[in-house]
Design an enzyme around this catalytic site. Structure first.
Site, PDB file in Angstrom:
ATOM      1  N   GLY A  53       0.778  -1.054  -0.142  1.00 21.88           N
ATOM      2  CA  GLY A  53       0.048   0.081   0.066  1.00 21.88           C
ATOM      3  C   GLY A  53       0.686   1.420   0.088  1.00 21.88           C
ATOM      4  O   GLY A  53       2.025   1.223   0.357  1.00 21.88           O
ATOM      5  N   SER A  54       0.404   2.508  -0.558  1.00 23.47           N
ATOM      6  CA  SER A  54       1.135   3.609  -0.562  1.00 23.47           C
ATOM      7  C   SER A  54       0.921   4.231   0.805  1.00 23.47           C
ATOM      8  O   SER A  54       0.140   3.981   1.766  1.00 23.47           O
ATOM      9  CB  SER A  54       0.728   4.344  -1.494  1.00 23.47           C
ATOM     10  N   GLY A  55       1.759   5.274   1.248  1.00 26.88           N
ATOM     11  CA  GLY A  55       1.581   6.028   2.403  1.00 26.88           C
ATOM     12  C   GLY A  55       2.841   5.563   3.161  1.00 26.88           C
ATOM     13  O   GLY A  55       2.837   6.124   4.190  1.00 26.88           O
ATOM     14  N   HIS A  56       3.770   4.797   2.941  1.00 29.86           N
ATOM     15  CA  HIS A  56       4.831   4.437   3.540  1.00 29.86           C
ATOM     16  C   HIS A  56       6.428   5.155   2.979  1.00 29.86           C
ATOM     17  O   HIS A  56       7.293   4.621   3.193  1.00 29.86           O
ATOM     18  CB  HIS A  56       4.916   3.085   3.817  1.00 29.86           C
ATOM     19  N   LYS A 104       5.941  -7.559   2.573  1.00 28.12           N
ATOM     20  CA  LYS A 104       5.667  -7.315   4.114  1.00 28.12           C
ATOM     21  C   LYS A 104       4.687  -8.157   4.674  1.00 28.12           C
ATOM     22  O   LYS A 104       3.509  -8.322   4.089  1.00 28.12           O
ATOM     23  CB  LYS A 104       5.413  -5.986   4.349  1.00 28.12           C
ATOM     24  N   ASP A 109      -1.398  -8.186   1.375  1.00 28.65           N
ATOM     25  CA  ASP A 109      -0.055  -8.279   0.534  1.00 28.65           C
ATOM     26  C   ASP A 109       0.399  -9.692   0.213  1.00 28.65           C
ATOM     27  O   ASP A 109       0.855 -10.054  -0.739  1.00 28.65           O
ATOM     28  CB  ASP A 109       1.127  -7.552   1.300  1.00 28.65           C
ATOM     29  N   HIS A 219      -0.049   1.083   9.535  1.00 31.72           N
ATOM     30  CA  HIS A 219      -1.198   1.608   9.251  1.00 31.72           C
ATOM     31  C   HIS A 219      -2.164   2.379   9.982  1.00 31.72           C
ATOM     32  O   HIS A 219      -3.363   2.513  10.113  1.00 31.72           O
ATOM     33  CB  HIS A 219      -2.115   0.563   8.393  1.00 31.72           C
TER      34      HIS A 219
END
Lengths: 332, 213
Positions: A53-56, A104, A109, A219
């Site tokens: 996911g994006s945001g990391h 991860k 995922d 998250h």
């Protein structure tokens, strides 16, 4: 919600456009949301593909380049990418020497990467190996949960295994090394504030001003427990103790990462690093390399995580090898 | 109309009804998911099933395997998260098992669904009582098989399966989640219906309504 965005819906597309504009050494497939090296993978070199996911950020796109990843798939914010994205990444990055998926340990995922691996082998015959990173000691009852989460160690693993692939090690060797790194590192994180997912527009969880959450993932999912805010020295102890209780880090050199969650200034990370270093010294852990900064974040969450890796000689040598990515760069 | 088989048109009607049900219940599913997950199950399933119906409409399938495999692939590529691979695998494996036929009798449909459920288990490694979609689908399938073995027609078998799914779904409420992001909540996950078991029950409801005689 105050954010530097155009619209909540276009966050990922706009960010990928920015990466494209800023980095001529990278290519971005905007349809499949894959970031890959502009220079094709050298024949015989194992390709490293990660994603999530994006945001990391900078994880994972910021670690594409010489000495680390060959391609990264970007999902929506905090949502796993899909197997067709991973297929595209495999297509652009595979040079015939096979592909290692770095995943991860989060249920979405893991499942999407598993399907991608099955599809790749069935449809294109590309050899795919996988490493599922699971270093988060905050998850205690791994028998009754989806298992320990994959967090900070992913950064160190991508660097070390990336260097091995760059050196020309084959898929079996690269995969074995990835397992060794995963078995030798542990992480623990904490939050001072929640993050705010752009599409949601409000903080994911409520955390009163005088409280902190110990043992968070990346998250905004819950941690081990919530308690009164304390000083940096006691927070460092709360992060380091469970890691040392989980694994013996004495007797080998260690690589330590003091990672910011996105909303914590560097000056506080240095304060935390100092406290962590003192605790490790007292515990007889010899820290020989470190990273202090934002490497695997949770949007705008304030907080930090500690990762400790017990490094052998090969890992240290690979750690020191040249790396040239947006998020990590030395020796070039 | 014979009720001893499910035709290709009925399979399509079933999918279309499922799309309608997840769309109607979108905010309810998301609400369930926000209690113990990441608050996107309703929107993910709605997006996925809308993509499925669009695809089915654009390129009409001529056999059950073609239809179900295309449904599975569409879900895998459009849903993401854990639901995409799980629902995708369910339909992909159903399609492989069903083969290139244009209608399925009760036993054949049951076998296809069983293959799909086995795929879900292989993918998600869930067991009974883990608080997942398995807890609705598994009793539903057992009820289907028992009804068909007892000579029930499709419509009666589907009603029995739907009733069993509802019971299984309701039984997830007191459970502590052991799979997925909900598992990190530990005891805090008890007291909530599982969103996956709830959407799976809608799948059986759609079937029961589609084949009702």
């Amino acid at each position: 919600m105050k954010k530097l965005i155009n619209t909540p819906e276009s966050v990922l597309a706009d960010a990928l456009a920015g990466i494209d504009a800023a980095h001529p050494e990278l290519k971005v497939d905007h349809v499949n949301r894959v970031i890959y090296r502009a220079e094709p993978t050298r024949a015989g070199k194992v390709a490293l593909i990660s994603g999530g996911g994006s945001g990391h950020e900078p994880l994972h796109g910021g670690f594409v380049g010489l000495g680390m990843l060959d391609a990264a798939c970007a999902g929506e914010v905090f949502t796993s990418p899909t197997p067709d994205q991973m297929q595209e990444a495999t297509k652009v990055a595979d040079s015939g020497a096979g592909v290692l998926h770095i995943v991860k340990n989060y249920t979405g995922d893991v499942m999407n990467f598993e399907m991608a691996a099955e599809m790749a082998e069935a449809e294109t015959g590309v050899k795919v190996a996988s490493i599922v990173v699971n270093d988060d000691v905050a998850v205690q009852d791994s028998l009754y949960t989806a298992g320990r989460r994959g967090v900070g160690l992913t950064v160190l693993l991508e660097k070390i295994v990336g260097a091995a692939a760059e050196e020309g090690q084959d898929l079996a060797a690269v995969t074995a090394l990835a397992h060794r790194v995963n078995d030798s590192g542990r992480s623990m994180g904490m939050a001072l504030t929640s993050c705010t997912v752009p599409a949601a527009g409000k903080p994911t969880f409520d955390l009163p001003d005088d409280m902190m959450e110990i043992g968070v993932g990346i998250h905004g999912e819950p941690g081990r427990h919530r308690e009164k805010l304390a000083d940096a020295a006691s927070i460092a102890k709360q992060l380091v103790d469970p890691i040392l209780a989980d694994m013996d880090f004495t007797g080998s050199p260690a690589i330590v990462m003091m990672n910011g969650m996105g909303g914590t200034p560097q000056i506080e990370l240095y304060i935390m690093y100092n406290e962590v270093a003192k605790l490790l010294k007292a515990a007889g852990v010899e820290v020989v390399r470190n990273l202090v900064g934002d490497y695997i974040t949770s949007l705008d969450m304030a907080g930090c995580s500690v990762t400790i890796l017990k490094a052998d000689e090969e890992m240290l040598k690979l750690w020191d090898a040249p790396v040239n990515t947006a998020g990590l760069r030395w020796g070039v | 109309m014979s009720t001893s088989t499910i035709t290709l048109d009925q399979l399509i009607a079933w999918l279309s009804r499922f799309r309608d049900l997840v769309t109607e219940k979108q905010s309810y599913l998301t609400e369930l998911d926000s209690a113990i997950g990441d608050a996107d199950h309703g929107s993910n399933m709605t997006r996925g099933m809308s993509a499925v119906i669009e695809k089915v409409g654009a390129a009409p399938a001529t056999a059950a395997d073609e239809l179900l495999k295309s449904v599975g692939m569409t879900l895998v590529t459009s849903v993401g998260g854990a639901s995409g691979p799980l629902y995708g695998t369910l339909f992909l494996r159903m399609g492989v098992n069903a083969g290139p036929v244009t209608e399925l009798d009760g036993a054949a449909f049951g076998a296809a669904l069983r293959a799909g459920l086995d795929g879900v288990v292989a993918r998600g490694k869930a067991e009974a009582g883990d608080k997942t979609m398995f807890d609705a689908l598994s009793p539903a399938l057992d009820a289907w098989d028992a009804a068909v073995a007892g000579g029930a027609d499709i419509s009666a078998a589907a009603s029995a399966a739907f009733a069993a799914a509802e019971k299984g779904r309701d039984a997830t409420e007191p459970l502590v989640a052991r799979k997925g992001r909900a598992s990190y909540l530990g005891e805090r996950s008890a007291g909530h219906l599982d969103p996956g078991a709830t959407s799976s029950t809608l799948l059986l409801q759609a079937l029961a309504e589609t084949v009702a005689s």
